[in-house]
Every structure is written in C-alpha cells, then in structure tokens.
Design a protein around this motif. Structure first.
Motif, PDB file in Angstrom:
ATOM      1  N   PRO A  20     -10.931 -13.526   4.972  1.00  0.00           N
ATOM      2  CA  PRO A  20     -10.039 -13.191   6.274  1.00  0.00           C
ATOM      3  C   PRO A  20      -8.814 -14.370   6.456  1.00  0.00           C
ATOM      4  O   PRO A  20      -7.901 -13.980   7.239  1.00  0.00           O
ATOM      5  CB  PRO A  20     -11.002 -13.524   7.361  1.00  0.00           C
ATOM      6  N   SER A  52     -13.517  -5.278   5.305  1.00  0.00           N
ATOM      7  CA  SER A  52     -13.298  -4.941   6.635  1.00  0.00           C
ATOM      8  C   SER A  52     -12.827  -6.300   7.300  1.00  0.00           C
ATOM      9  O   SER A  52     -11.839  -6.143   7.991  1.00  0.00           O
ATOM     10  CB  SER A  52     -14.430  -4.374   7.328  1.00  0.00           C
ATOM     11  N   ARG A  53     -13.115  -7.517   6.898  1.00  0.00           N
ATOM     12  CA  ARG A  53     -12.902  -8.693   7.623  1.00  0.00           C
ATOM     13  C   ARG A  53     -11.450  -8.938   7.384  1.00  0.00           C
ATOM     14  O   ARG A  53     -10.745  -9.434   8.032  1.00  0.00           O
ATOM     15  CB  ARG A  53     -13.758  -9.845   7.087  1.00  0.00           C
ATOM     16  N   ASN A  56      -9.183  -6.848   9.273  1.00  0.00           N
ATOM     17  CA  ASN A  56      -9.183  -6.930  10.682  1.00  0.00           C
ATOM     18  C   ASN A  56      -8.342  -8.259  10.954  1.00  0.00           C
ATOM     19  O   ASN A  56      -7.718  -8.215  11.924  1.00  0.00           O
ATOM     20  CB  ASN A  56     -10.583  -7.359  11.074  1.00  0.00           C
ATOM     21  N   ILE A  59      -4.625  -6.927  10.119  1.00  0.00           N
ATOM     22  CA  ILE A  59      -3.969  -5.778  10.864  1.00  0.00           C
ATOM     23  C   ILE A  59      -4.551  -5.586  12.308  1.00  0.00           C
ATOM     24  O   ILE A  59      -3.900  -5.342  13.160  1.00  0.00           O
ATOM     25  CB  ILE A  59      -3.829  -4.559   9.922  1.00  0.00           C
ATOM     26  N   GLY A  60      -6.073  -5.615  12.077  1.00  0.00           N
ATOM     27  CA  GLY A  60      -6.654  -5.175  13.378  1.00  0.00           C
ATOM     28  C   GLY A  60      -6.367  -6.244  14.616  1.00  0.00           C
ATOM     29  O   GLY A  60      -6.101  -5.810  15.771  1.00  0.00           O
ATOM     30  N   GLN A  61      -6.140  -7.418  14.315  1.00  0.00           N
ATOM     31  CA  GLN A  61      -5.675  -8.567  15.296  1.00  0.00           C
ATOM     32  C   GLN A  61      -4.462  -8.307  16.038  1.00  0.00           C
ATOM     33  O   GLN A  61      -4.267  -8.966  16.967  1.00  0.00           O
ATOM     34  CB  GLN A  61      -5.846  -9.783  14.939  1.00  0.00           C
ATOM     35  N   LEU A  89      -8.986   1.016   6.488  1.00  0.00           N
ATOM     36  CA  LEU A  89      -8.093   0.537   7.367  1.00  0.00           C
ATOM     37  C   LEU A  89      -8.412   1.163   8.609  1.00  0.00           C
ATOM     38  O   LEU A  89      -8.080   0.766   9.571  1.00  0.00           O
ATOM     39  CB  LEU A  89      -6.867   0.701   6.778  1.00  0.00           C
ATOM     40  N   VAL A  93      -8.745  -0.280  12.310  1.00  0.00           N
ATOM     41  CA  VAL A  93      -7.699  -0.001  13.410  1.00  0.00           C
ATOM     42  C   VAL A  93      -8.425   0.512  14.656  1.00  0.00           C
ATOM     43  O   VAL A  93      -8.032   0.248  15.933  1.00  0.00           O
ATOM     44  CB  VAL A  93      -6.366   0.846  12.980  1.00  0.00           C
ATOM     45  N   ALA A  96     -10.402  -1.993  16.472  1.00  0.00           N
ATOM     46  CA  ALA A  96      -9.367  -2.940  17.088  1.00  0.00           C
ATOM     47  C   ALA A  96      -8.776  -2.310  18.332  1.00  0.00           C
ATOM     48  O   ALA A  96      -8.928  -2.864  19.427  1.00  0.00           O
ATOM     49  CB  ALA A  96      -8.596  -3.152  16.365  1.00  0.00           C
TER      50      ALA A  96
ATOM     51  N   GLU B 180     -19.001  -8.383   2.011  1.00  0.00           N
ATOM     52  CA  GLU B 180     -19.256  -8.334   3.303  1.00  0.00           C
ATOM     53  C   GLU B 180     -20.523  -9.208   3.805  1.00  0.00           C
ATOM     54  O   GLU B 180     -20.386 -10.047   5.019  1.00  0.00           O
ATOM     55  CB  GLU B 180     -19.142  -6.812   4.261  1.00  0.00           C
ATOM     56  N   SER B 252     -11.252  -8.573  17.781  1.00  0.00           N
ATOM     57  CA  SER B 252     -12.190  -7.499  17.532  1.00  0.00           C
ATOM     58  C   SER B 252     -12.740  -7.736  15.929  1.00  0.00           C
ATOM     59  O   SER B 252     -12.774  -8.616  15.630  1.00  0.00           O
ATOM     60  CB  SER B 252     -11.230  -6.216  17.157  1.00  0.00           C
TER      61      SER B 252
END
Lengths: 118, 325
Positions: A20, A52-53, A56, A59-61, A89, A93, A96, B180, B252
């Motif tokens: 991350p 995913s982290r 996130n 892009i998620g943030q 992704l 999204v 988020a 993860e 998130s």
C-alpha cells in the motif's frame, strides 16, 4: 485539455503491486493530474501480482479527495490490463464509492446488530 | 527443567488445541521462572507441515520471554522432517543432549520413500504427512514484505519446485490471498514481532495448505481498540470476515479477507483462523465457530486450496475498462 498516461509499474518500479505504501506513490501522481484538470489514462499493463490494498491505496482513496463525477469524467483505464486485475480494481472502486458516499454504515451498523457491551 | 511431550498435530480444532496445551506449559514455565524447557517430539506420528508456522510462532514468542527451548527426540523421522523444512534452523532450536547431527541414513531412507511415493501410488506411507512436499518454514520481520513476496513468488509460480500442476489463474489467486493475509497482519497485528509462514502439499488429496502466523494483538483486541466494539473471540473473527465490516476509519478498504473468502468458497477449499481464544473455520461453505479455554498469542490464518480446481476465476462477462469508474 492534456492527457496523461500513468503506467503503474513504472511509477513504483516493479511488476509487483503489493505494498500500500507503493500505492500511495501512484495516488499522488493521479491526484496531481486530477488537480491539474488533466485527462488520465491508467495503465495496469505488465502487472504480475496485485493486491486489493495496493489498488485501494492507489485509486480507491481518490474518492475521499475527489468527487465521483470528476473521477468518472477524468479517469479511464488503458486496455492493456488483464481481466482479473480489472475485476479486482472494479471491486476496490465499488467499495470506495460505497464507503465515501456514506461511511456511517461501515462504522455503525454492526455495533447496532451485534451490540456493544460498553 | 520442564519436560513436555507434544502429540500429533493435524490442521483442525484438535491440532490447535494440542498447540495451546503446549502454550500453557510454556507459560507455566515462565511463571515459575523455570527458564529451561524441553520439548519432546518423540511421540509424534503425524504433524502437518503447515502447522509449523503456528508451532514456530509459539516457540519464538516464549523464547523472546526468556525461555531456552531444546528439542528432545529419539524420533529421527520427525526430526529429519523439521530439519528439512528448515524449522529448527530458523528458530535456532538445538537438540538437547548432543550436537546437531544429520541422520543421513534416515534422511536417505526418507528421500527414497518420497521418491517411491511420487512414482508409485501403491506405496503405503508410514507417516503420510512427513512424506509430502513441504513448503519451507520461514519467519519474517513485520516490514519484510519484499522478502515475503519473493518467497511466495518462488514457491507458487508455474514451474516452482514440487508444486502440483495448477492453472495460472488459480496460482495467481492463491498468491494474492497469501499476500493479502501478510498485509493484514502488518496492518492489524500492532506488533514488531516476526511473522511465520509454512506450507504443505498433499499430492493424493490434491490439496495445498499454507499457514501464516503473527504474534500481534489478535482480531478481538484490534476491533476493540479501533472501533470500541466488544465481541467474544470467535465472533470477532466472524465479524472480520463479513463483507461490510472494517476497522478502518476515514478510508475505504477492508476487502482483503473477504476476497479470500470468496476465492476459497469458489475453490471448495478451507480457511481456518485462530485468534485469541477463537476458532473459525470455513469449509464446504459452512462456518464452524468454536472457543478454546485459553488464548493463542496472536493470529493464525490457514488457507487450503483444491489444486485440481480448473474453475475460471474470471467474471461471467468481460469487464470494460471504460466502465470501472
């Protein structure tokens, strides 16, 4: 309006998009371009492993700092991504958007359902 | 010196219960200030290699509390096994009475048996779990993500030594799940203590197990600390595995464990999580929640996959890159 191609693997200098903290570097590049009102094409090409982290963080943030409308109008994904990475992704999204549209349910709902002893 | 005889350890509730029995003995040695602890592995006839991650975590935890742990064994097959997967090496465990000697005769015998097993299915295994393919025991500093990633890539890529034939997609999802889990430990364990990992492949069952152990505050305490929600240990694990739940604030996320759950359900595999005194297991899409009478000092996550799975993990319809946002 200028268009910027942002290649994730080039920004982090690796084909492994895991950490991350690396994702934050990507976030900063995209956020800068968004502030500059640029059109942005994000390339997920050449990625070997992705979490995913990482996505996130990268892009998620963005949904915490920019409106969904601005993101939708300014960002696209290059067609060099594989379907598996695109699927991840999309999940990030969606998550988020849900969170930043209304963070309360994430933080409160389960307290109500399960009860808080304190 | 306290002497403890460890019995068989399988990957299930009873296996963890046996390790918690050991934990209680280690704890009591600390309490009475008996710094020398002898772990007797002579009676073991079954030890599933992935559980080394959990055993290693426990021993490392109590070594850091000041215990000197030595191995007592006249069971050369078990001992050879622990040597081969580098368990003794990484924990600096020494045999109690002699200098370390590799029992070449036994090792060669075992290697022949493994070879025989791999080439001839009629071979009957005396110690089935000992003769399977092991994925090396490792310990990592909490900030060793790059090293962990390299280990996962080396162990679980197409063509990796000893790895069964698996689809590229399945391997990718498996690697992602392990990464993860590691990231989850880094974020939530709230500790600077090491993380332990080990795996085992069971060719006959077409099953691959991998276990990651951290020595952090545990899921129950993390939820309590971050969002002040008080749950009993097994319910805390269950809470963490639900789709909408996350302890993050102002950002998130929290998808990692849920994605693993979806993957394992689709693969028809298994997840076991032990944290604090809670036991949570997902198998055949059924959840089993149990409680132990004492706590594990951290969190163990085990994932087991069906290596013969040829499912496509792509979505039913293609994702258009233009429809992501």
């Amino acid at each position: 309006m200028s268009t910027e191609l942002i290649k994730i693997t080039e920004i982090i200098g690796s084909y492994n998009c895991i950490n991350p903290e690396d994702g934050k570097k990507v976030f900063q590049v995209i956020a800068k371009a968004l502030h500059a009102k640029q059109q942005i094409i994000i390339s997920l090409g050449n990625i070997e492993d992705v979490t995913s982290r990482f996505l996130n963080s990268a892009i998620g943030q963005l949904y915490g700092e920019f409106s969904e409308e601005q993101i939708k109008a300014s960002l696209t994904v290059a067609d060099d991504a594989n379907q598996d990475d695109l699927a991840l992704l999309k999940r990030v999204v969606e998550r988020a958007k849900e969170y930043f549209n209304d963070p309360e349910p994430f933080e409160k709902a389960d307290k109500e359902i399960l009860g808080d002893d304190e | 010196m306290k002497h403890f005889v460890l019995n068989n350890v399988a990957t299930n509730y009873n296996g963890f219960k046996e390790l918690l029995r050991l934990k209680n003995a280690l704890e009591s040695a600390i309490k009475v200030d008996d710094k020398n602890f002898s772990l007797d592995i002579s009676k073991i006839t079954w030890f599933e290699g992935n559980m080394c991650a959990c055993l290693g975590g426990l021993l490392a935890y109590f070594k850091s509390q000041g215990l000197t742990i030595s191995i007592n064994s006249d069971n050369s097959e078990v001992e050879s096994y622990f040597r081969r997967n580098h368990f003794f090496h990484f924990l600096n465990l020494l045999k109690q009475d002699t200098t370390l000697k590799v029992d070449e005769e036994t090792l060669n015998k075992l290697l022949k048996l493994v070879s025989s097993y791999e080439n001839n299915t009629s071979y009957v295994e005396p110690f089935p779990s000992m003769n399977e393919t092991t994925i090396e025991f490792k310990k990592y500093k909490i900030n060793d993500l790059d090293d962990f990633q390299a280990y996962i890539k080396e162990s679980f890529s197409l063509g990796s030594k000893g790895l069964p034939s698996m689809t590229k997609e399945l391997l990718k999802h498996f690697r992602r799940s392990l990464l993860e889990i590691f990231l989850n430990s880094v974020e939530h364990a709230d500790t600077q203590r090491d993380i332990f990992a080990c795996g085992q492949f069971f060719p006959k069952k077409q099953q691959l197990d991998f276990c990651i152990t951290d020595l952090g505050i545990g899921i129950k305490n993390n939820i309590k600390r971050k969002i002040n929600l008080v749950l009993n240990p097994e319910e805390a694990i269950n809470w963490a595995m639900q789709k909408a739940n996350t302890t993050r604030k102002n950002e998130s996320g929290g998808l990692g464990l849920k994605l693993i759950r979806e993957f394992i359900e689709r693969n028809n595999g298994r997840i076991i999580i032990v944290s604090d005194a809670g036991y949570w297991e997902l198998k055949n899409k059924q959840i089993t929640k149990k409680c132990f009478d004492c706590s594990f000092p951290g969190t163990v996550v085990l994932i087991e996959i069906n290596t013969a799975d040829t499912n496509s993990y792509a979505l039913k319809s293609e994702i258009n890159p233009n429809s992501i946002f």
